[in-house]
Motif scaffolding. Structure first.
Motif, short mmCIF file in Angstrom:
data_model
loop_
_atom_site.label_atom_id
_atom_site.label_comp_id
_atom_site.label_asym_id
_atom_site.label_seq_id
_atom_site.Cartn_x
_atom_site.Cartn_y
_atom_site.Cartn_z
N ALA A 263 27.72 -1.11 67.36
CA ALA A 263 28.26 0.08 67.51
C ALA A 263 26.95 0.85 67.61
O ALA A 263 26.91 2.00 68.18
CB ALA A 263 29.23 0.38 66.41
N ARG A 264 26.28 0.92 66.51
CA ARG A 264 25.07 1.66 66.33
C ARG A 264 24.02 1.92 67.56
O ARG A 264 23.54 3.00 67.91
CB ARG A 264 24.16 1.54 64.97
N GLN B 221 25.95 9.31 61.97
CA GLN B 221 25.62 9.37 60.62
C GLN B 221 26.67 8.42 59.64
O GLN B 221 26.22 7.89 58.52
CB GLN B 221 25.83 10.68 60.18
N TYR B 222 27.95 8.63 60.22
CA TYR B 222 28.97 7.92 59.61
C TYR B 222 28.70 6.39 59.88
O TYR B 222 28.75 5.67 58.66
CB TYR B 222 30.35 8.19 60.40
N LEU C 184 28.23 12.99 68.60
CA LEU C 184 27.81 11.51 68.51
C LEU C 184 26.89 11.57 67.40
O LEU C 184 26.65 10.34 66.74
CB LEU C 184 26.85 11.30 69.95
N VAL C 185 26.19 12.61 67.01
CA VAL C 185 25.15 12.38 65.73
C VAL C 185 26.19 12.32 64.50
O VAL C 185 25.77 11.54 63.52
CB VAL C 185 24.65 13.98 65.78
N HIS D 191 24.84 1.44 55.31
CA HIS D 191 24.25 1.46 54.05
C HIS D 191 25.12 1.06 52.82
O HIS D 191 24.71 0.19 51.93
CB HIS D 191 23.52 2.91 53.66
N ARG D 192 26.28 1.34 52.91
CA ARG D 192 27.17 0.84 51.74
C ARG D 192 27.52 -0.64 52.30
O ARG D 192 27.41 -1.35 50.96
CB ARG D 192 28.61 1.53 51.93
#
Length: 535
Positions: A145-146, A321-322, A316-317, A328-329
């Motif tokens: 997805a990223r 970020q989400y 999109l930004v 990260h989590r």
């Protein structure tokens, strides 16, 4: 990382073709200038050179696609790109024929269809290359997805900048019918998509010689298409022999240099836990100027197209970020899970599931330290199975392991939650009891727990054990050792407790072990009579 000698050799291999391409571009430009860029001969030289270079790139790409040593997905990528380059060559041949025949080069002709097909096939090749470069880190079924968001964000930023800088001001001034400029506009969109996918492949899969050259080639072709479109918006229109042709010539020459069957297969993608640092910033580097251009345009006047592009960019930004926070989590959770697994491997005996000797020593050290502060007692016990070697010798090591697990289960079920049972090593076990009980009671309870028969290899097995338990106050032991001048640190007290319990266990083992059969002296053999010497 590629060794420095290998990188130097690769640079030398590509330096020659690049210098040859530079010489070709300069020679074509000089020849066209001498003949006159707008003359028939000058246009013929430039157009023929473009077609020849594109055909060379197609041939080299097809040769690379047929190279058996390369991975099949990489060969497929080069095959699709070769088809696209061949389509562009066909379109250039039709365009050159129309141009030299006196036709209008700015009008929509049959040459636009092969040009458009080239853009579609180039996008397909770049998408295949992106899948190939991200397969090792993002899976074979999805690009991640990223990665898709990075591509969408970069493409939207480039398209927004394209609308603000070129299309927004050029469309009202297009001569003739705007529908005739559908193909040039499509070229711009396909160029942006191609560049975005190729850049994402290089960023997420690691830079390679072919990947970097493909990005440079796409940038040159994109610049040529942009100059071509801008020329269409002017009253003079487009004329062969200008800057756009030199950009196309350079771009397809770079494709020819990149399409080398001697290029080594691309290195494996980097670990997802160690992404390319500068690659993560590229989407934001594309977003910032595009958003600034959109805000500047909307500050001066309302523009629905630019406003839509800005809203899409912001969405999109936020989504990216989400995903960054989510990743990260997830990374932190994975690290914590791996830390716990390592802690289990470091502190748990893999055969019995009890804590190992190292962890037991740490727990005993804490208990002794607490006893020094509170004045309480600790009980340390050792358990050693009798004649365990006979079980291994008669029933096999598998049965011995099964017996050790069964003993460990009984010991673990016989202690409280606050107490600890450990496998000390081999067929020895250790226990720590923090309750204020007599050492003899602990030893008798352990013997009673192990008295019942075990089921080993499907049959009952009686296993006896020797135990030794010592009850001691760490504070009293500390005073005793201090009075005699012996070391009295916590570690020394722990070693003293373990030594006493171990000595008691082996003393009991010696008392309960059946005596060995007495050794009988060997009978003296009769000596033979001496043989008389002959005189």
């Amino acid at each position: 990382m590629t060794p420095r000698p290998a990188r130097a050799a690769a640079a030398r291999e590509v330096r020659g073709p690049l210098l040859l391409l530079l010489a070709v571009v300069l020679a074509v430009a000089a020849t066209a200038h001498l003949l006159g860029p707008t003359s028939t001969a000058g246009r013929a030289v430039v157009g023929a050179a473009e077609a020849l270079v594109a055909l060379t790139a197609a041939a080299r790409a097809a040769r690379t696609a047929a190279h058996r040593a390369l991975p099949r997905p990489l060969r497929l990528t080069w095959g699709v790109l070769a088809a696209g380059l061949l389509s562009w060559t066909a379109g250039q041949a039709v365009f050159l024929t129309v141009d030299l025949g006196g036709g209008d080069p700015t009008a929509t002709t049959a040459a636009d269809v092969p040009f458009l097909l080239w853009g579609v096939l180039a996008v397909a090749a770049s998408f295949s290359f992106l899948r190939l470069r991200t397969r090792g880190t993002l899976g074979t079924r999805t690009l991640g997805a990223r990665t898709l968001l990075d591509g969408a964000l970069t493409a939207c930023a480039l398209l927004t900048a394209l609308v603000v800088l070129w299309l927004d001001g050029a469309l009202p001034h297009l001569p003739g019918r705007p529908v005739e400029f559908a193909f040039p506009l499509a070229f711009q969109v396909l160029d942006v998509v191609y560049l975005t996918l190729t850049v994402m492949a290089v960023l997420h899969g690691g830079p390679t010689r072919a990947g970097v050259l493909a990005v440079a080639a796409g940038a040159a072709v994109t610049a040529g298409d942009a100059v071509y479109f801008l020329a269409l918006t002017t009253p003079a229109g487009f004329t062969t022999g200008g800057l756009a042709d030199l950009c196309w010539l350079t771009g397809f020459g770079l494709f020819a240099v990149a399409a080398s069957p001697d290029n080594p297969p691309p290195p494996p993608p980097p670990d997802p836990g160690d992404p390319v640092p500068w690659g993560l910033a590229v989407p934001y580097l594309a977003f910032v100027p595009a958003a600034a251009l959109a805000v500047h345009r909307l500050w001066s006047r309302a523009d629905p197209a630019v406003l839509t592009g800005l809203v899409v960019l912001i969405v999109l930004v936020l989504l990216r970020q989400y995903l960054v926070v989510h990743d990260h989590r997830a990374l932190l959770a994975t690290a914590e899970r791996q830390r716990r697994q390592l802690e289990v491997l470091a502190h748990v005996d893999p055969l019995t599931g009890l804590v190992n000797r190292r962890r037991f020593s740490q727990v005993l050290t804490d208990a002794v330290g607490e006893g020094l502060r509170s004045g309480g007692h600790v009980v340390v016990a050792f358990v050693d199975l009798d004649r365990f070697k006979e079980v291994n010798d008669t029933l096999g090591h598998g049965a011995g392991d099964e017996l050790l697990r069964a003993v460990a289960d009984r010991l673990a079920s016989s202690v409280r939650v606050a107490d600890h049972a450990a496998r000390w090593g081999g067929d020895e076990f250790a226990l720590l009891v923090t309750d204020d009980v007599a050492a003899e009671d602990v030893a008798e309870r352990l013997c009673a727990v192990l008295a019942a028969p075990f089921t080993v290899a499907g049959a009952p097995l009686h296993a006896s054990a020797s135990t030794g338990a010592v009850r001691e106050s760490p504070r009293r032991l500390h005073a005793e050792r201090t009075a005699t001048g012996a070391p009295a640190d916590v570690e020394d007290l722990v070693e003293a407790l373990l030594a006493r319990a171990d000595a008691l266990m082996y003393e009991r083992k010696r008392r309960t072990r059946p005596p060995a059969p007495a050794a009988r002296p060997a009978a003296r053999r009769p000596q033979p009579a001496p043989v008389p010497r002959s005189s």
